[in-house]
Each structure stands twice: as C-alpha cells, then as structure tokens.
Design an enzyme around this catalytic site. Sequence first.
Site, mmCIF file in Angstrom:
data_model
loop_
_atom_site.group_PDB
_atom_site.id
_atom_site.type_symbol
_atom_site.label_atom_id
_atom_site.label_comp_id
_atom_site.label_asym_id
_atom_site.label_seq_id
_atom_site.Cartn_x
_atom_site.Cartn_y
_atom_site.Cartn_z
ATOM 1 N NE ARG A 65 10.173 -0.686 -0.060
ATOM 2 C CZ ARG A 65 10.690 0.036 1.108
ATOM 3 N NH1 ARG A 65 10.583 1.051 1.050
ATOM 4 N NH2 ARG A 65 11.492 -0.925 2.019
ATOM 5 N N GLY A 66 4.754 1.820 -3.359
ATOM 6 C CA GLY A 66 4.208 2.373 -4.586
ATOM 7 C C GLY A 66 4.422 3.937 -4.740
ATOM 8 N N GLY A 92 3.011 5.921 -1.914
ATOM 9 C CA GLY A 92 3.588 5.321 -0.282
ATOM 10 C C GLY A 92 3.590 3.975 -0.251
ATOM 11 C CB VAL A 151 1.079 -1.532 1.274
ATOM 12 C CG1 VAL A 151 -0.322 -2.245 1.689
ATOM 13 C CG2 VAL A 151 0.877 -0.856 -0.092
ATOM 14 C CG ASP A 178 -2.795 1.692 -11.484
ATOM 15 O OD1 ASP A 178 -2.122 1.241 -12.208
ATOM 16 O OD2 ASP A 178 -2.212 1.833 -10.181
#
Length: 606
Positions: free
Chosen positions: A299-300, A303, A305, A420
């Site tokens: 989760r990020g 959204g 994965v 990132d």
Amino acid sequence: MSKFQIFISIILAFCSVAASQPIITRNTTVKCPLDFSIIRQFTEGFRPSEPVSDQCLLIVQGIRLVQSDYLRRTNSFLPPSSSSESCWNDYQNLINQSSNSFDIRTTCGFQTQWIAQGCENITTRSEYENINSNATLNGVLQACNQSLHSGEACATCTTSLSALLPSDVQGVRVGNVSDCTAFKSIYAAAFANLDGPANRDTAQRLFALPLDSSKSNKKHRNTLIAVFSLLVFASFVIAFVGFWWMWRKKREKKKTKGILDSNLSHLDSIGGNNALIKFSYSEVEKATKNFSLSNIIGRGGYGNVYKGVLPDRTEVALKRFKNCSAAGDASFAHEVRIIASVRHVNLVALRGYCIAMTKSEGHQRIIVCDLVKNGSLHDHLFGPAEKKLSWPIRQKIALGTARGLAYLHNGAQPSIIHRDIKAGNILLDEDFEPKVADFGLAKIAPEGVSHMSTHVAGTMGYVAPEYALYGKLTERSDVYSFGIVLLELVSGKKALLKHGDDQHTLLADWAWSLVKVGRPLDIVEEGTPELGPPEIMEKYVMLAVLCSHPQLYARPTMDQVVKILDSNEPVPVIPERPNSFTANVFGTETPISSTGSNSMSSYSTY
Ligand SMILES: *[C@@H]1O[C@H](CO)[C@@H](O)[C@H](O)[C@H]1NC(C)=O
Ligand SMILES: *[C@@H]1O[C@H](CO)[C@@H](O)[C@H](O)[C@H]1NC(C)=O
Ligand SMILES: *[C@@H]1O[C@H](CO)[C@@H](O)[C@H](O)[C@H]1NC(C)=O
Ligand SMILES: *[C@@H]1O[C@H](CO)[C@@H](O)[C@H](O)[C@H]1NC(C)=O
Ligand SMILES: *[C@@H]1O[C@H](CO)[C@@H](O)[C@H](O)[C@H]1NC(C)=O
Ligand SMILES: *[C@@H]1O[C@H](CO)[C@@H](O)[C@H](O)[C@H]1NC(C)=O
C-alpha cells in the site's frame, strides 16, 4: 470550458431540435429531501462533447455528492424510496437549466428506485459506523479532516478510505447508483472532512466533479460570446457544423481508443524488442481476482499494489493509482512509454498499463510490472527476518542498486530521476539481485505524493535537503537517497533513528558523528554474518557518508559510485559538513578536511 466549447454549445442549441418526450405520469407527491442546488456549480462542466458513459458517470457522482450533503444534515445515506421520482425530477430540472440538457434516466438507463438504494442494507450513519472499528473511523478522520485542495491531501484521504467496510471488492459495480465504494466517499465528505461536501475541492476530489475555472467572469464572457456568435452565426454556421462533426468524430475516436474498455489487448510497439501491453480493465480484474484484498501486496500514498496472474500464468505486480485527477491520461500513457523503454537487470521491468473508465469507481490507471518475489530490502533489513543479510549479499545489493540508478541517470534517454529511492523500493529476487522499483512514477502519481508522506520527518530521512527545502531536484538528490539506503544496508538501522517519544536523529548525522571521530566500523551492523575485510567495510561506510552529504556538490555521480564500488578506486575525501541542515546547502566553498580527524572546533564554525 473553453470559449470554443461555449461557442459550439450555443450553435448546437440553435441547431438541435428538442426531442419530444413521451408523456408519463410520474408520482411526484412526495417531496425530495435531497438538495440538488449544491451541484449547480458543477453542471456546466457536464459537457455535451463528452461520451455518454462519461456524462452518466458525472450524473452518478453528482447524486453521491448530494447524498453526502443529505447524510450530513440527516444522518441518513438515502432518501425514502417514495421520493425517488421527485428526486430524479429535481435533478432533471437542474440539468435542464444547464446549456446541455438531456433526459438523465433514459439516456443513462437509470431505474427510478436506484436513487434510494445503496450499499447492502445500510441506511444510517450509526449503522455504517457500527460495522467499522473506531480505529478505522479515526484514521479516516485524521486523513480527511483537511482541505483536499492538494493532490497529496487528496491521496492521503482516499487511501484511508480503502480501510472502510463493507469492502466492495466483490460488490456491485454497475447498476446501483450508490454502492459500498460510493458510501466511503459519501461518508468521508459528510463527517470526516472539515470543508464538507459543498466545498469545491472536496466535491472535485472525492466525487470527481469537474471544476469550472472560469466561474466568476462567466456571465460577462457568455454575453460577449453570445453577441459575437450571433454576428457570425449566419455566415459561419455551415462551415462550423461541418467542422464540429469532424472534430467530434476525431475526439470520439481518440476517446474510445484511449479510455473506453475493450476486450482485446493491444500491443503498442515502442521500438526494439520492447512491447508494451495495453491491458483492458476486464483483463486486470481477472488477473487480480477483482482486486481481491488477499491479492494486495503493498500500500502506498498513490494506491495499492496487487499481485496478479496473467492468462499465460506469469505472475505480475499491478499498481493501481488513486484517481485524484481525472485529467492527464495522455501524459500518463506517455510517461509509461518512457518508463517502459528503460530496461536493465537492476530495474523492475514494466510490462504494460491499463487506462479505464468505470461507472462505480471513475478513472482507473494501473501499471503492470514483473513480480519480484523475494520482498524488498526494507523487509529484509527491518522486517521479522529469520536471519541477517550476510556481508557479501549486502555488497551485491549495494552494487546492483548503484548500477540500476547509474543506468537511469546516464544510460536512459531522457535521463530519469527516481525521486523516491528508499529501502522499500529496492526489491530482491531469489538470488538477492536488487531491482529498483517505481522509477519515473513520481511524475505519474498524484502531485507530491511519492516523496512527501504525511510524516515529514520520515521524508527528511531520505530526501536530499536541497530538494526538501527548496524543491531543487537533480540526479544528486537520488545520490543522497542512495547514500541513506547504503547506510541502512550497512548499519541495519532505519533512516530515522528514534529515541524517546518524539526525538529523532537522522541516520546520516549519526554516521557522520562516528566517522568524524574515526570510528567508521562502529556503523556496521553487529552480528552481520561473513563480515568482509575491514578496509572494504570502511570503504562502504565512507562512500555512504559521502553520498548522503547535505551539500549536493560534495556527492559523487552514480557512475562514480559504481566505479568506486566495483574497483580499487578509493573514496574521495569527504568535505566538512555544515552542522545545520538549513545552513548553506548550496554553498560551494567549504573547508576540505581529511576524514575521521576533524575537531569539534572546525565542525562548529557554522
Ligand atoms: C404516490 O406515492 C405516495 C407515497 O408512496 C402514495 O401515497 C400515493 O398514493 C402515490 N400517488 C400515486 C398517484 O400513485
Ligand atoms: C427537461 O427538459 C425536457 C425537454 O428537454 C422536458 O421534456 C422535461 O419535462 C424537463 N424536465 C423537467 C423536470 O423540467
Ligand atoms: C445486513 O444484512 C446482513 C444479512 O442479511 C447482516 O448480516 C448484516 O449485519 C446487515 N448489516 C447491517 C448494517 O445491518
Ligand atoms: C468507539 O467509540 C464510541 C464513541 O466514541 C464508544 O462508545 C465505543 O465504546 C468505542 N468502541 C470501541 C470498541 O472502542
Ligand atoms: C476537523 O478539524 C477542525 C479544525 O481543524 C475541528 O474544528 C473539527 O472538530 C474537526 N472535525 C472533526 C470531526 O473532528
Ligand atoms: C441494488 O442494490 C439492491 C440492494 O440494496 C439490490 O437488491 C439490487 O439488485 C441492486 N441493483 C443492481 C442493478 O445491482
């Protein structure tokens, strides 16, 4: 709405013949309790040029917004079913007043009772809150009780909504106007957001209603344009109608090709051997078992994965982006193509993407990557790992990651800045070969999400100071983040060292303090199996400290890093650091002193 579009709609109004409606007696004795006037500010955005499916989606989103306002006022999600007829009439009335009117129910195939039906058997606020834990509700409150103007705030809020029950993954996707997915936004806008559903940002972010940027001077402009239109109408109408048809045809063709779901997948050739697959939404649903919760592997902010299986049984990872912005599908596809053109053994390979428009969930953007099965470096360093990574494996991970990044910076055309880099984005395969994930995605994710989480301190752990403070972004920002990852890899400690409740130290500062007093080997994690020769381990520590130097001129390039790791080349002398992050980040004149022997006096000259 552009002048051109207003002009076109005026011409259309002249040209179109009002469609005659069959006269049906409808029960309108019960007054509708919904207040449709709050979407008046958006209905001009319901454009005649949109394909019908988009138009109907906007209609549905409008209903949800109105229901949210109703929920806020009455604690009830849905109007009584006896008022369904009058509610549709109220809505129709509003649409009739906009420049583009059409019969909502017949055009979109909505049944009258749908407006009073929703998620399972839930109708009231307390019923909804009872099936959700206090923790979930508080999480939503924390994430959503802020202005949703920024993409970051929006993503934070929508991410928190995915925890709400009933989970909708197997639920109704078409038909019902307000299914369980819709209830999440309806609830959040009503009770968790400080601005409430009538606020333009909230309405746009949580219900994907289009903003009309020219609201204030619209009347004036409309008058001018109407006068202008009348003058030229007589002479240009024929030419324009012809032009409009061509324009619309072209647009429709583009839309159908780009957005609407088809059951066939297309192969987009992007040169060489790289074939990027454009998946249909139904293929993606099938691969992820309808985005089943059990398929979520990450989760990020952008959204979730999901793990998925393609028809040929290959396993893939599918990253589903939050639909905070309905705009920009073309640039999404463009970015994906650029990312897909980059292939390297130390970079996660992209297989394809999917852009779709669904009735219940709006815009969907999904990218499909190879699945890397051994988890992330973060899992191995900080997870409940059964055994610590050995020194040779750590070396392998450092070198592979550096090669992947060097390729992004210098091998790719155009060069790509990752933005990132963190342990969670370094994935490991069965042989512990590292693969850098998510490169290039910073541009695709909702603005600001990938690098600025809600934990600003956590961000500071990985993000180069000049980027965090001034937004100055160069390849050297990636080098900084790489330096932090290298420190984590060598020390087994997180980018932010916690002591006490709210006290944090940056790993880079801690490492520097040890290097400064000549104890670099104290940084290497205790209990690392198969330790290497001390001079090699010291070299890794010094390189990590150099890469995470607060002043960007001091950091090496990734090509230099690869060379240093891969050969006998020594680590250059580390320049003195300013003792405050905010001081002199861009400075180019700083005393150079040899490593490990600096006295406190030279350190405190800043
Ligand atoms: C309209 O609905 C109300 C409430 O359900 C009902 O009492 C009334 O008889 C209905 N009127 C007609 C004409 O069907
Ligand atoms: C909306 O306009 C249509 C004609 O375009 C008309 O038939 C219909 O009765 C109108 N509806 C309302 C609720 O005013
Ligand atoms: C809805 O109905 C189902 C069974 O029909 C029941 O298990 C569930 O608890 C109900 N939910 C609410 C919120 O009443
Ligand atoms: C949740 O919060 C409500 C009101 O704040 C309280 O009455 C209830 O006991 C809480 N439930 C749990 C499980 O903590
Ligand atoms: C949301 O925040 C505002 C101020 O920031 C506060 O007044 C309000 O009570 C909060 N809303 C809720 C539901 O906690
Ligand atoms: C809408 O939801 C109701 C239950 O609230 C269900 O009975 C009905 O079949 C659903 N309609 C569609 C078209 O799925």
